[in-house]
Design an enzyme around this catalytic site. Structure first.
Site, short mmCIF file in Angstrom:
data_model
loop_
_atom_site.label_atom_id
_atom_site.label_comp_id
_atom_site.label_asym_id
_atom_site.label_seq_id
_atom_site.Cartn_x
_atom_site.Cartn_y
_atom_site.Cartn_z
N SER A 44 0.87 -1.18 0.00
CA SER A 44 0.00 0.00 0.00
C SER A 44 0.91 1.23 0.00
O SER A 44 1.01 1.96 0.98
CB SER A 44 -0.91 -0.01 1.23
N HIS A 152 -3.57 -5.77 2.84
CA HIS A 152 -2.70 -6.79 3.44
C HIS A 152 -3.43 -8.06 3.87
O HIS A 152 -2.83 -8.99 4.36
CB HIS A 152 -2.00 -6.22 4.68
N GLU A 167 -4.61 -2.07 9.37
CA GLU A 167 -3.89 -2.64 10.52
C GLU A 167 -4.63 -2.38 11.82
O GLU A 167 -5.01 -1.25 12.11
CB GLU A 167 -2.48 -2.01 10.64
N GLU A 209 1.45 -9.15 7.11
CA GLU A 209 2.32 -8.75 8.23
C GLU A 209 2.16 -9.70 9.41
O GLU A 209 2.42 -9.34 10.55
CB GLU A 209 2.04 -7.30 8.61
N ASP A 242 -3.96 1.52 11.59
CA ASP A 242 -3.51 2.17 10.35
C ASP A 242 -4.63 1.98 9.34
O ASP A 242 -4.92 0.85 8.93
CB ASP A 242 -2.20 1.54 9.82
N GLU A 283 -3.22 6.06 12.13
CA GLU A 283 -2.31 6.42 11.03
C GLU A 283 -3.11 6.57 9.74
O GLU A 283 -4.04 5.79 9.49
CB GLU A 283 -1.28 5.28 10.92
N ASP A 312 1.66 8.91 7.21
CA ASP A 312 2.52 7.96 6.50
C ASP A 312 2.55 8.33 5.01
O ASP A 312 3.46 9.05 4.57
CB ASP A 312 1.97 6.54 6.74
N LYS A 337 9.79 5.66 7.15
CA LYS A 337 10.14 4.45 6.39
C LYS A 337 11.33 4.81 5.51
O LYS A 337 11.21 5.68 4.63
CB LYS A 337 8.98 4.03 5.49
N HIS A 365 8.50 -0.83 9.38
CA HIS A 365 8.88 -1.86 8.39
C HIS A 365 8.03 -1.67 7.13
O HIS A 365 7.22 -0.74 7.05
CB HIS A 365 8.60 -3.24 9.00
N LYS A 388 6.77 0.01 14.34
CA LYS A 388 5.84 -1.05 13.96
C LYS A 388 6.54 -2.00 13.01
O LYS A 388 7.18 -1.59 12.04
CB LYS A 388 4.52 -0.50 13.41
C1 2PG Z 1 1.94 0.89 5.88
C2 2PG Z 1 2.88 -0.18 5.43
C3 2PG Z 1 3.59 -0.96 6.50
P1 2PG Z 1 3.16 -1.17 3.05
O1 2PG Z 1 0.96 1.21 5.19
O2 2PG Z 1 2.17 1.53 6.91
O3 2PG Z 1 2.77 -1.50 7.47
O4 2PG Z 1 2.35 -1.00 4.43
O5 2PG Z 1 4.52 -1.61 3.39
O6 2PG Z 1 2.38 -2.20 2.26
O7 2PG Z 1 3.14 0.16 2.38
MG MG Z 2 0.63 3.09 6.74
#
Ligand code: 2PG
Ligand code: MG
Length: 415
Positions: A44, A152, A167, A209, A242, A283, A312, A337, A365, A388
Protein backbone atom coordinates in the site's frame (compact mmCIF):
# COMPACT_ATOMS: atom_id res chain seq x y z
CA UNK A 1 36.43 5.26 5.01
CA UNK A 2 37.34 3.18 1.99
CA UNK A 3 35.00 0.37 0.92
CA UNK A 4 36.96 -2.56 -0.46
CA UNK A 5 34.15 -4.24 -2.34
CA UNK A 6 30.36 -4.49 -2.56
CA UNK A 7 28.47 -7.59 -3.65
CA UNK A 8 24.89 -7.04 -4.68
CA UNK A 9 22.38 -9.79 -5.27
CA UNK A 10 18.68 -10.46 -5.63
CA UNK A 11 16.92 -12.31 -2.81
CA UNK A 12 13.24 -12.99 -2.07
CA UNK A 13 11.20 -11.11 0.51
CA UNK A 14 8.44 -12.48 2.77
CA UNK A 15 5.95 -12.31 -0.12
CA UNK A 16 8.31 -14.18 -2.43
CA UNK A 17 9.05 -11.01 -4.42
CA UNK A 18 12.55 -10.10 -5.59
CA UNK A 19 14.49 -7.57 -3.59
CA UNK A 20 18.11 -6.48 -3.04
CA UNK A 21 20.79 -7.59 -0.62
CA UNK A 22 24.20 -5.91 -0.44
CA UNK A 23 27.35 -7.12 1.28
CA UNK A 24 29.98 -4.46 2.01
CA UNK A 25 33.63 -5.45 2.54
CA UNK A 26 36.39 -3.38 4.18
CA UNK A 27 39.79 -3.84 5.78
CA UNK A 28 39.76 -3.28 9.50
CA UNK A 29 42.98 -3.74 11.51
CA UNK A 30 44.42 -6.00 8.84
CA UNK A 31 41.32 -8.19 8.58
CA UNK A 32 38.60 -8.22 5.95
CA UNK A 33 35.21 -7.56 7.54
CA UNK A 34 31.80 -7.58 5.92
CA UNK A 35 28.25 -6.48 6.71
CA UNK A 36 25.01 -7.49 4.99
CA UNK A 37 21.88 -5.39 4.45
CA UNK A 38 18.67 -5.92 2.52
CA UNK A 39 15.64 -3.79 1.69
CA UNK A 40 11.92 -4.46 2.02
CA UNK A 41 9.07 -3.30 -0.21
CA UNK A 42 5.52 -2.03 0.32
CA UNK A 43 2.13 -2.93 -1.13
CA UNK A 44 0.00 0.00 0.00
CA UNK A 45 2.58 2.49 -1.21
CA UNK A 46 2.29 6.27 -1.23
CA UNK A 47 2.40 7.91 -4.67
CA UNK A 48 5.15 10.27 -3.49
CA UNK A 49 7.65 7.62 -2.42
CA UNK A 50 10.93 7.29 -4.29
CA UNK A 51 10.96 4.76 -7.13
CA UNK A 52 11.44 1.06 -6.41
CA UNK A 53 13.48 -0.26 -9.35
CA UNK A 54 12.95 -3.80 -10.52
CA UNK A 55 15.83 -5.63 -8.73
CA UNK A 56 17.36 -7.24 -11.85
CA UNK A 57 17.52 -3.84 -13.47
CA UNK A 58 19.01 -2.43 -10.26
CA UNK A 59 21.84 -4.98 -10.54
CA UNK A 60 22.68 -3.61 -13.98
CA UNK A 61 22.52 -0.04 -12.70
CA UNK A 62 24.83 -0.99 -9.88
CA UNK A 63 27.43 -2.38 -12.29
CA UNK A 64 27.52 1.04 -13.96
CA UNK A 65 28.32 2.93 -10.73
CA UNK A 66 30.19 0.40 -8.60
CA UNK A 67 33.69 1.48 -9.62
CA UNK A 68 32.88 5.13 -8.98
CA UNK A 69 31.81 4.27 -5.43
CA UNK A 70 34.83 2.09 -4.72
CA UNK A 71 37.24 4.69 -6.08
CA UNK A 72 36.40 7.22 -3.34
CA UNK A 73 36.98 7.73 0.34
CA UNK A 74 33.95 8.94 2.26
CA UNK A 75 34.22 10.79 5.54
CA UNK A 76 30.57 10.75 6.57
CA UNK A 77 27.18 9.15 5.99
CA UNK A 78 25.96 12.36 4.45
CA UNK A 79 28.85 12.52 2.02
CA UNK A 80 28.23 8.92 0.93
CA UNK A 81 24.47 9.43 0.58
CA UNK A 82 24.89 12.74 -1.25
CA UNK A 83 27.26 11.05 -3.69
CA UNK A 84 24.64 8.41 -4.51
CA UNK A 85 21.96 11.10 -4.82
CA UNK A 86 24.19 13.00 -7.27
CA UNK A 87 24.91 9.85 -9.30
CA UNK A 88 21.15 9.37 -9.64
CA UNK A 89 20.36 13.04 -10.25
CA UNK A 90 16.56 12.86 -9.88
CA UNK A 91 14.32 13.74 -6.93
CA UNK A 92 12.40 10.46 -7.25
CA UNK A 93 15.64 8.43 -7.46
CA UNK A 94 14.27 6.82 -10.59
CA UNK A 95 17.60 6.32 -12.37
CA UNK A 96 19.36 4.12 -9.81
CA UNK A 97 16.24 3.25 -7.83
CA UNK A 98 15.46 4.19 -4.24
CA UNK A 99 15.84 0.54 -3.24
CA UNK A 100 19.37 0.31 -4.68
CA UNK A 101 20.43 3.62 -3.14
CA UNK A 102 18.97 2.62 0.24
CA UNK A 103 20.61 -0.80 0.43
CA UNK A 104 23.95 0.93 -0.22
CA UNK A 105 23.25 3.67 2.30
CA UNK A 106 22.41 1.07 4.96
CA UNK A 107 25.56 -0.88 4.12
CA UNK A 108 27.64 2.25 4.60
CA UNK A 109 25.99 2.93 7.97
CA UNK A 110 26.68 -0.59 9.19
CA UNK A 111 30.28 -0.47 8.04
CA UNK A 112 30.81 2.94 9.66
CA UNK A 113 29.46 1.66 12.99
CA UNK A 114 31.82 -1.29 12.74
CA UNK A 115 34.78 1.02 12.04
CA UNK A 116 33.86 3.22 14.98
CA UNK A 117 33.51 0.17 17.20
CA UNK A 118 30.00 1.10 18.33
CA UNK A 119 26.58 -0.53 17.90
CA UNK A 120 24.55 0.66 14.92
CA UNK A 121 21.98 2.41 17.12
CA UNK A 122 24.71 4.52 18.72
CA UNK A 123 26.12 5.42 15.32
CA UNK A 124 22.65 6.51 14.16
CA UNK A 125 22.13 8.53 17.37
CA UNK A 126 25.37 10.41 16.70
CA UNK A 127 24.35 11.04 13.11
CA UNK A 128 21.00 12.43 14.25
CA UNK A 129 22.70 14.69 16.79
CA UNK A 130 24.69 16.06 13.85
CA UNK A 131 21.46 17.77 12.76
CA UNK A 132 21.63 19.82 15.97
CA UNK A 133 18.39 18.69 17.43
CA UNK A 134 17.74 18.20 21.10
CA UNK A 135 15.32 15.47 22.05
CA UNK A 136 14.50 13.23 24.95
CA UNK A 137 15.03 9.72 23.64
CA UNK A 138 12.61 7.04 24.74
CA UNK A 139 12.83 3.32 24.09
CA UNK A 140 10.30 2.81 21.28
CA UNK A 141 6.88 1.37 22.10
CA UNK A 142 6.21 -1.53 19.75
CA UNK A 143 2.99 -1.40 17.70
CA UNK A 144 2.06 -5.04 16.96
CA UNK A 145 -0.26 -5.47 14.01
CA UNK A 146 -2.40 -8.42 15.08
CA UNK A 147 -5.27 -8.26 12.58
CA UNK A 148 -4.64 -7.55 8.89
CA UNK A 149 -7.25 -5.95 6.67
CA UNK A 150 -7.34 -3.93 3.46
CA UNK A 151 -4.56 -4.56 0.95
CA UNK A 152 -2.70 -6.79 3.44
CA UNK A 153 -5.52 -9.19 4.24
CA UNK A 154 -4.96 -11.57 1.35
CA UNK A 155 -8.65 -12.48 1.56
CA UNK A 156 -10.15 -9.21 0.55
CA UNK A 157 -10.07 -9.87 -3.16
CA UNK A 158 -11.82 -13.15 -2.59
CA UNK A 159 -14.61 -11.22 -0.90
CA UNK A 160 -14.08 -12.87 2.50
CA UNK A 161 -12.42 -10.31 4.73
CA UNK A 162 -14.45 -7.12 4.97
CA UNK A 163 -12.01 -5.06 6.97
CA UNK A 164 -11.61 -1.64 5.38
CA UNK A 165 -8.82 -0.72 7.79
CA UNK A 166 -5.39 -2.16 7.04
CA UNK A 167 -3.89 -2.64 10.52
CA UNK A 168 -5.35 -3.36 13.94
CA UNK A 169 -2.48 -2.90 16.38
CA UNK A 170 -1.92 -3.59 20.05
CA UNK A 171 0.46 -1.23 21.85
CA UNK A 172 1.86 -2.29 25.25
CA UNK A 173 1.54 0.46 27.85
CA UNK A 174 4.62 -0.57 29.81
CA UNK A 175 8.06 0.98 29.84
CA UNK A 176 9.86 -2.37 30.05
CA UNK A 177 10.20 -3.53 26.43
CA UNK A 178 10.76 -7.18 27.38
CA UNK A 179 7.50 -7.24 29.35
CA UNK A 180 5.65 -5.57 26.48
CA UNK A 181 6.94 -8.17 24.04
CA UNK A 182 5.84 -11.12 26.20
CA UNK A 183 2.41 -9.62 26.78
CA UNK A 184 2.00 -9.15 23.03
CA UNK A 185 3.08 -12.72 22.31
CA UNK A 186 0.64 -14.08 24.88
CA UNK A 187 -2.16 -11.90 23.51
CA UNK A 188 -1.41 -13.02 19.95
CA UNK A 189 -1.79 -16.70 20.90
CA UNK A 190 -4.97 -16.01 22.80
CA UNK A 191 -6.37 -14.11 19.84
CA UNK A 192 -5.52 -17.02 17.55
CA UNK A 193 -7.38 -19.49 19.79
CA UNK A 194 -10.37 -17.16 19.98
CA UNK A 195 -10.53 -16.68 16.20
CA UNK A 196 -10.14 -20.40 15.50
CA UNK A 197 -13.11 -21.09 17.75
CA UNK A 198 -15.18 -18.32 16.26
CA UNK A 199 -14.50 -18.91 12.57
CA UNK A 200 -13.10 -22.50 12.59
CA UNK A 201 -9.44 -23.30 12.04
CA UNK A 202 -9.56 -23.39 8.26
CA UNK A 203 -10.88 -19.83 8.15
CA UNK A 204 -8.00 -18.26 10.09
CA UNK A 205 -5.20 -17.11 7.80
CA UNK A 206 -2.19 -14.86 8.19
CA UNK A 207 -2.07 -11.60 6.29
CA UNK A 208 1.07 -9.99 4.83
CA UNK A 209 2.32 -8.75 8.23
CA UNK A 210 1.55 -12.00 10.11
CA UNK A 211 -1.60 -10.58 11.69
CA UNK A 212 -4.74 -12.71 11.45
CA UNK A 213 -7.01 -12.49 8.45
CA UNK A 214 -10.48 -14.03 8.83
CA UNK A 215 -13.96 -13.55 7.39
CA UNK A 216 -14.67 -10.53 9.59
CA UNK A 217 -17.86 -8.75 8.63
CA UNK A 218 -16.87 -5.27 9.84
CA UNK A 219 -14.12 -3.13 11.37
CA UNK A 220 -16.15 -3.01 14.59
CA UNK A 221 -16.20 -6.78 14.84
CA UNK A 222 -12.38 -6.95 14.79
CA UNK A 223 -12.07 -4.06 17.25
CA UNK A 224 -14.63 -5.56 19.61
CA UNK A 225 -12.74 -8.89 19.71
CA UNK A 226 -9.40 -7.24 20.50
CA UNK A 227 -10.93 -4.86 23.04
CA UNK A 228 -12.81 -7.60 24.90
CA UNK A 229 -9.77 -9.89 25.06
CA UNK A 230 -7.68 -7.04 26.46
CA UNK A 231 -10.31 -6.17 29.06
CA UNK A 232 -10.99 -9.70 30.18
CA UNK A 233 -7.35 -10.45 31.01
CA UNK A 234 -6.50 -6.87 32.09
CA UNK A 235 -3.64 -6.76 29.62
CA UNK A 236 -1.66 -3.48 29.68
CA UNK A 237 -2.47 -2.94 26.00
CA UNK A 238 -4.13 -0.20 24.00
CA UNK A 239 -5.33 -0.23 20.41
CA UNK A 240 -3.88 1.61 17.39
CA UNK A 241 -5.04 1.62 13.76
CA UNK A 242 -3.51 2.17 10.35
CA UNK A 243 -6.40 3.01 8.05
CA UNK A 244 -4.20 3.39 4.92
CA UNK A 245 -7.06 5.56 3.70
CA UNK A 246 -5.69 6.11 0.18
CA UNK A 247 -6.69 2.49 -0.40
CA UNK A 248 -10.37 3.14 0.35
CA UNK A 249 -10.55 6.59 -1.28
CA UNK A 250 -13.09 6.53 -4.10
CA UNK A 251 -14.82 9.31 -6.04
CA UNK A 252 -13.96 11.89 -3.39
CA UNK A 253 -15.24 9.70 -0.53
CA UNK A 254 -14.18 6.74 1.58
CA UNK A 255 -15.60 3.26 1.20
CA UNK A 256 -16.46 1.96 4.65
CA UNK A 257 -18.69 -1.07 5.14
CA UNK A 258 -19.80 -0.83 1.53
CA UNK A 259 -20.96 2.81 1.91
CA UNK A 260 -19.24 5.94 0.65
CA UNK A 261 -18.53 8.42 3.49
CA UNK A 262 -17.47 12.06 3.21
CA UNK A 263 -14.35 13.06 5.14
CA UNK A 264 -16.41 14.64 7.92
CA UNK A 265 -18.62 11.54 8.20
CA UNK A 266 -15.45 9.47 8.34
CA UNK A 267 -14.08 11.69 11.13
CA UNK A 268 -17.32 11.15 13.10
CA UNK A 269 -16.98 7.42 12.57
CA UNK A 270 -13.40 7.52 13.92
CA UNK A 271 -14.48 9.57 16.93
CA UNK A 272 -17.05 6.98 17.85
CA UNK A 273 -14.56 4.10 17.48
CA UNK A 274 -11.90 5.95 19.49
CA UNK A 275 -14.31 6.41 22.39
CA UNK A 276 -15.73 2.91 22.28
CA UNK A 277 -12.44 1.03 21.99
CA UNK A 278 -10.06 3.44 23.74
CA UNK A 279 -7.93 3.77 20.61
CA UNK A 280 -4.73 5.77 21.14
CA UNK A 281 -3.40 6.28 17.61
CA UNK A 282 -4.63 6.44 14.03
CA UNK A 283 -2.31 6.42 11.03
CA UNK A 284 -3.34 7.77 7.62
CA UNK A 285 -6.98 8.50 8.50
CA UNK A 286 -7.45 10.30 5.15
CA UNK A 287 -5.95 9.93 1.68
CA UNK A 288 -2.45 11.01 0.79
CA UNK A 289 -3.18 14.58 -0.40
CA UNK A 290 -5.71 15.57 2.24
CA UNK A 291 -3.54 17.82 4.43
CA UNK A 292 -6.64 19.81 5.45
CA UNK A 293 -8.79 16.83 6.43
CA UNK A 294 -5.90 15.62 8.55
CA UNK A 295 -5.68 18.99 10.31
CA UNK A 296 -9.43 19.22 10.95
CA UNK A 297 -9.18 15.77 12.48
CA UNK A 298 -6.16 16.61 14.64
CA UNK A 299 -7.89 19.73 15.93
CA UNK A 300 -10.47 17.46 17.60
CA UNK A 301 -7.77 16.24 20.00
CA UNK A 302 -6.66 19.57 21.45
CA UNK A 303 -6.83 18.34 25.02
CA UNK A 304 -5.71 14.81 24.37
CA UNK A 305 -2.02 15.29 23.69
CA UNK A 306 -1.63 11.55 24.14
CA UNK A 307 -3.56 10.74 20.99
CA UNK A 308 -1.39 10.25 17.93
CA UNK A 309 -2.43 11.18 14.41
CA UNK A 310 0.33 9.58 12.37
CA UNK A 311 1.18 10.66 8.83
CA UNK A 312 2.52 7.96 6.50
CA UNK A 313 1.51 8.26 2.82
CA UNK A 314 0.82 11.95 3.49
CA UNK A 315 4.44 12.75 4.32
CA UNK A 316 6.41 9.75 2.89
CA UNK A 317 9.51 10.56 5.01
CA UNK A 318 9.99 13.58 2.77
CA UNK A 319 11.06 16.94 4.19
CA UNK A 320 9.06 19.02 1.74
CA UNK A 321 5.84 17.16 2.41
CA UNK A 322 6.54 17.20 6.14
CA UNK A 323 6.98 20.99 5.95
CA UNK A 324 3.49 21.32 4.44
CA UNK A 325 2.06 18.97 7.06
CA UNK A 326 3.71 20.93 9.88
CA UNK A 327 2.53 24.28 8.52
CA UNK A 328 -1.01 22.95 8.23
CA UNK A 329 -0.87 21.10 11.58
CA UNK A 330 -1.99 17.94 9.81
CA UNK A 331 -0.63 15.41 12.32
CA UNK A 332 1.47 15.14 15.46
CA UNK A 333 3.59 12.13 14.49
CA UNK A 334 5.37 10.99 11.36
CA UNK A 335 5.89 7.43 10.22
CA UNK A 336 9.49 6.95 9.15
CA UNK A 337 10.14 4.45 6.39
CA UNK A 338 13.65 4.44 4.97
CA UNK A 339 12.31 2.96 1.73
CA UNK A 340 10.08 5.99 1.17
CA UNK A 341 13.04 8.38 0.86
CA UNK A 342 15.96 6.11 0.01
CA UNK A 343 18.89 7.22 2.20
CA UNK A 344 19.71 7.02 5.89
CA UNK A 345 20.82 10.65 6.13
CA UNK A 346 17.71 12.07 4.46
CA UNK A 347 15.55 10.01 6.82
CA UNK A 348 17.55 11.35 9.80
CA UNK A 349 17.13 14.90 8.54
CA UNK A 350 13.37 14.37 8.39
CA UNK A 351 13.37 13.00 11.95
CA UNK A 352 15.38 16.02 13.17
CA UNK A 353 12.95 18.38 11.47
CA UNK A 354 9.97 16.55 12.96
CA UNK A 355 11.51 16.74 16.45
CA UNK A 356 12.27 20.45 16.09
CA UNK A 357 8.55 20.92 15.48
CA UNK A 358 7.51 18.78 18.43
CA UNK A 359 6.29 15.87 16.36
CA UNK A 360 6.84 12.29 17.41
CA UNK A 361 8.38 9.66 15.14
CA UNK A 362 7.28 6.07 14.63
CA UNK A 363 9.65 3.88 12.63
CA UNK A 364 8.12 1.32 10.29
CA UNK A 365 8.88 -1.86 8.39
CA UNK A 366 7.18 -2.66 5.04
CA UNK A 367 4.61 -5.35 4.36
CA UNK A 368 7.08 -7.28 2.18
CA UNK A 369 10.00 -7.76 4.57
CA UNK A 370 13.40 -9.44 4.77
CA UNK A 371 15.35 -10.68 7.79
CA UNK A 372 17.23 -7.39 8.03
CA UNK A 373 16.86 -5.77 11.47
CA UNK A 374 18.23 -2.30 10.61
CA UNK A 375 15.02 -0.51 11.61
CA UNK A 376 15.32 -1.77 15.21
CA UNK A 377 18.64 0.06 15.59
CA UNK A 378 17.24 3.01 13.69
CA UNK A 379 14.24 3.30 16.03
CA UNK A 380 16.40 3.13 19.17
CA UNK A 381 19.03 5.40 17.62
CA UNK A 382 16.56 8.19 16.98
CA UNK A 383 14.79 7.60 20.32
CA UNK A 384 11.55 7.04 18.40
CA UNK A 385 8.23 7.07 20.16
CA UNK A 386 7.27 3.81 18.47
CA UNK A 387 8.15 1.13 16.01
CA UNK A 388 5.84 -1.05 13.96
CA UNK A 389 7.13 -4.31 12.54
CA UNK A 390 3.98 -6.42 12.18
CA UNK A 391 2.66 -9.16 14.42
CA UNK A 392 4.88 -10.89 17.01
CA UNK A 393 5.29 -13.87 14.67
CA UNK A 394 7.22 -14.97 11.57
CA UNK A 395 11.00 -14.61 11.28
CA UNK A 396 11.05 -11.42 9.20
CA UNK A 397 8.97 -9.62 11.87
CA UNK A 398 10.62 -11.25 14.90
CA UNK A 399 14.09 -10.29 13.59
CA UNK A 400 13.21 -6.69 14.44
CA UNK A 401 11.49 -7.42 17.77
CA UNK A 402 14.34 -9.65 18.93
CA UNK A 403 16.98 -7.11 17.93
CA UNK A 404 15.06 -4.57 20.03
CA UNK A 405 15.13 -7.01 22.92
CA UNK A 406 18.87 -7.44 22.54
CA UNK A 407 19.38 -3.67 22.56
CA UNK A 408 16.99 -3.27 25.50
CA UNK A 409 19.00 -5.80 27.51
CA UNK A 410 22.30 -4.21 26.50
CA UNK A 411 21.16 -0.72 27.55
CA UNK A 412 19.71 -1.91 30.85
CA UNK A 413 22.74 -3.94 31.82
CA UNK A 414 24.88 -0.84 31.43
CA UNK A 415 22.71 1.47 33.48
C1 2PG B 1 1.94 0.89 5.88
C2 2PG B 1 2.88 -0.18 5.43
C3 2PG B 1 3.59 -0.96 6.50
P1 2PG B 1 3.16 -1.17 3.05
O1 2PG B 1 0.96 1.21 5.19
O2 2PG B 1 2.17 1.53 6.91
O3 2PG B 1 2.77 -1.50 7.47
O4 2PG B 1 2.35 -1.00 4.43
O5 2PG B 1 4.52 -1.61 3.39
O6 2PG B 1 2.38 -2.20 2.26
O7 2PG B 1 3.14 0.16 2.38
MG1 MG C 1 0.63 3.09 6.74
Amino acid sequence: MRIKDIHLKVILDSRGQSTLEAEFFAELKGETKSVISSVPSGKSKGSYEVVFLEPQLALEKFDQVKEKILARDFVSQKEFDDFLISLDGTSSKKILGGNLILVLSMGFARLSALFQGIPLYQYLRKELEGFEVSFIPVFPFPFFNVINGGAHSGLRNEGKNFLDFQEFQIIPQVKDYSVGLSVAQEFYKKLQRFLEEKFSKDQVFLGDEAGFSCPFSSNEEALEIIFELIKKAHYPLKIGLDIAASQIFEKGGYRIGGKLLSSSQLADYYKDLINRYEIISIEDPFFEDSFDDFSNFLSLFKDASNFLVIADDLTVTNKERLTTAITKKSANAILIKLTQIGTVSEALEVVAFAYKNNWKAVVSHRSGETLDDFIADFAVGIGAWGIKAGAPAKPERMAKYYRLLEIWQEINQKS
